[in-house]
Enzyme design. Structure first.
Site, PDB file in Angstrom:
ATOM      1  N   ARG A 143       0.850  -1.201   0.000  1.00 25.78           N
ATOM      2  CA  ARG A 143       0.000   0.000   0.000  1.00 25.78           C
ATOM      3  C   ARG A 143       0.877   1.239   0.000  1.00 25.78           C
ATOM      4  O   ARG A 143       1.705   1.414   0.911  1.00 25.78           O
ATOM      5  CB  ARG A 143      -0.895  -0.003   1.236  1.00 25.78           C
ATOM      6  N   HIS A 175       1.796  -2.573   5.545  1.00 20.69           N
ATOM      7  CA  HIS A 175       1.436  -2.614   4.123  1.00 20.69           C
ATOM      8  C   HIS A 175       2.405  -1.742   3.302  1.00 20.69           C
ATOM      9  O   HIS A 175       2.727  -2.068   2.162  1.00 20.69           O
ATOM     10  CB  HIS A 175       0.017  -2.097   3.917  1.00 20.69           C
ATOM     11  N   ASP A 182      -3.954  -8.296   2.460  1.00 20.25           N
ATOM     12  CA  ASP A 182      -5.335  -8.484   2.877  1.00 20.25           C
ATOM     13  C   ASP A 182      -5.988  -9.428   1.882  1.00 20.25           C
ATOM     14  O   ASP A 182      -5.982  -9.156   0.667  1.00 20.25           O
ATOM     15  CB  ASP A 182      -6.096  -7.153   2.886  1.00 20.25           C
ATOM     16  N   GLU A 237      -8.744  -8.461  12.395  1.00 26.15           N
ATOM     17  CA  GLU A 237      -9.172  -8.424  10.994  1.00 26.15           C
ATOM     18  C   GLU A 237      -8.877  -9.787  10.366  1.00 26.15           C
ATOM     19  O   GLU A 237      -7.708 -10.133  10.164  1.00 26.15           O
ATOM     20  CB  GLU A 237      -8.441  -7.316  10.229  1.00 26.15           C
ATOM     21  N   HIS A 240      -6.221  -9.941   7.352  1.00 31.88           N
ATOM     22  CA  HIS A 240      -4.936  -9.233   7.440  1.00 31.88           C
ATOM     23  C   HIS A 240      -3.821 -10.175   7.908  1.00 31.88           C
ATOM     24  O   HIS A 240      -3.899 -10.750   8.985  1.00 31.88           O
ATOM     25  CB  HIS A 240      -5.100  -8.065   8.420  1.00 31.88           C
TER      26      HIS A 240
END
Length: 264
Positions: A143, A175, A182, A237, A240
């Protein structure tokens, strides 16, 4: 300078999808059907089809084809779309169907990159799941740092500081280092399995064990597969997972070829 994308072939061997059998032999002509006399005989029962794994509704954006992203990944990174044949992908933060309601900076094009070691581990997961007639469904991987900063700004502007305090949005994310992904589970034809909540549902319902029945079974199956390859799960999560590496740095290389390059 353009960098040639790295390949996982040396680590994993070539991985090609199984060919789909086809039948090109001519079909013999048929004669018109004769009228069927009325009958009162009962219709014989038909056997029911094999059960289909429970699925969640498909994302509002279609699953894109498995093609490389428009911008080549930076040195040391692997383009998962090219390196994981058979895996499924969603647009993720390149689409509006995420918790912010809009595509994030750095995602002008859909893409999924990871550093070489976690990418190779992910390929092992995909191979193991394929043997069980399952597939990974990848929502997000590396990310750009500008996207993480946009998430924090969104939370602050919308009075959602609880997402920062609760550990759902990180000011500094792994990330950005290319070590975190994810993902969920899907059928081989990319129908998402029921995981209990949509990806990006940032509340306690997304805690890995906060489910029952098929969703819990699917979450635990995913966790088992990822742990077996060395990934660490994040209990808040279910989607994740990280494979931390020493000496990595956060990056801000965007996926879109026309977006501003990484500063400096």
């Amino acid at each position: 300078m353009t960098h040639r994308p790295l390949t996982l072939a040396a680590l994993l061997g070539a991985c090609t999808p199984r060919p789909v059998p086809s039948d090109t032999s001519p079909v013999p002509p048929t004669t018109p059907a004769q009228p069927v006399p009325p009958t009162t005989s009962p219709v014989p029962p038909t056997t029911s089809a094999e059960p289909v794994p429970p699925t969640t509704p498909a994302p509002t954006s279609p699953v894109p084809p498995t093609t490389p992203s428009p911008r080549p990944p930076p040195p040391g990174f692997i383009d998962l779309r090219a390196a994981l044949p058979g895996a499924c992908f969603t647009p993720g933060y390149a689409a509006a169907d995420n918790f912010t309601g809009a595509p994030l900076p750095g995602y002008a094009a859909a893409g999924a990159w990871l550093l070489a070691k976690p990418a190779a581990a992910l390929a092992r997961v995909q191979a193991a799941l394929a043997a069980d007639h399952l597939s990974l469904l990848i929502f997000d991987a590396y990310r750009p740092r500008r996207a993480s900063e946009a998430m924090v700004s969104w939370a602050e502007q919308h009075d959602r500081g609880d997402l920062l305090r609760g550990g759902y949005i990180a000011r500094k994310s792994n990330h950005n280092h290319g070590t975190t992904v994810d993902l969920g589970l899907a059928t081989p034809d990319c129908r998402p399995l029921d995981m209990g909540t949509a990806w990006d549902t940032l509340d306690p319902r997304s805690h890995t064990t906060a489910a029952t029945g098929a969703p819990l079974k699917n979450r635990l199956r995913l966790r088992q597969a990822m742990r077996a390859a060395g990934f660490r799960d994040y209990p808040r999560e279910w989607w994740h997972f990280s494979l931390p590496l020493a000496g990595t740095t956060p990056r801000d290389v965007p996926y879109g070829p026309n977006e501003a390059p990484e500063p400096g």
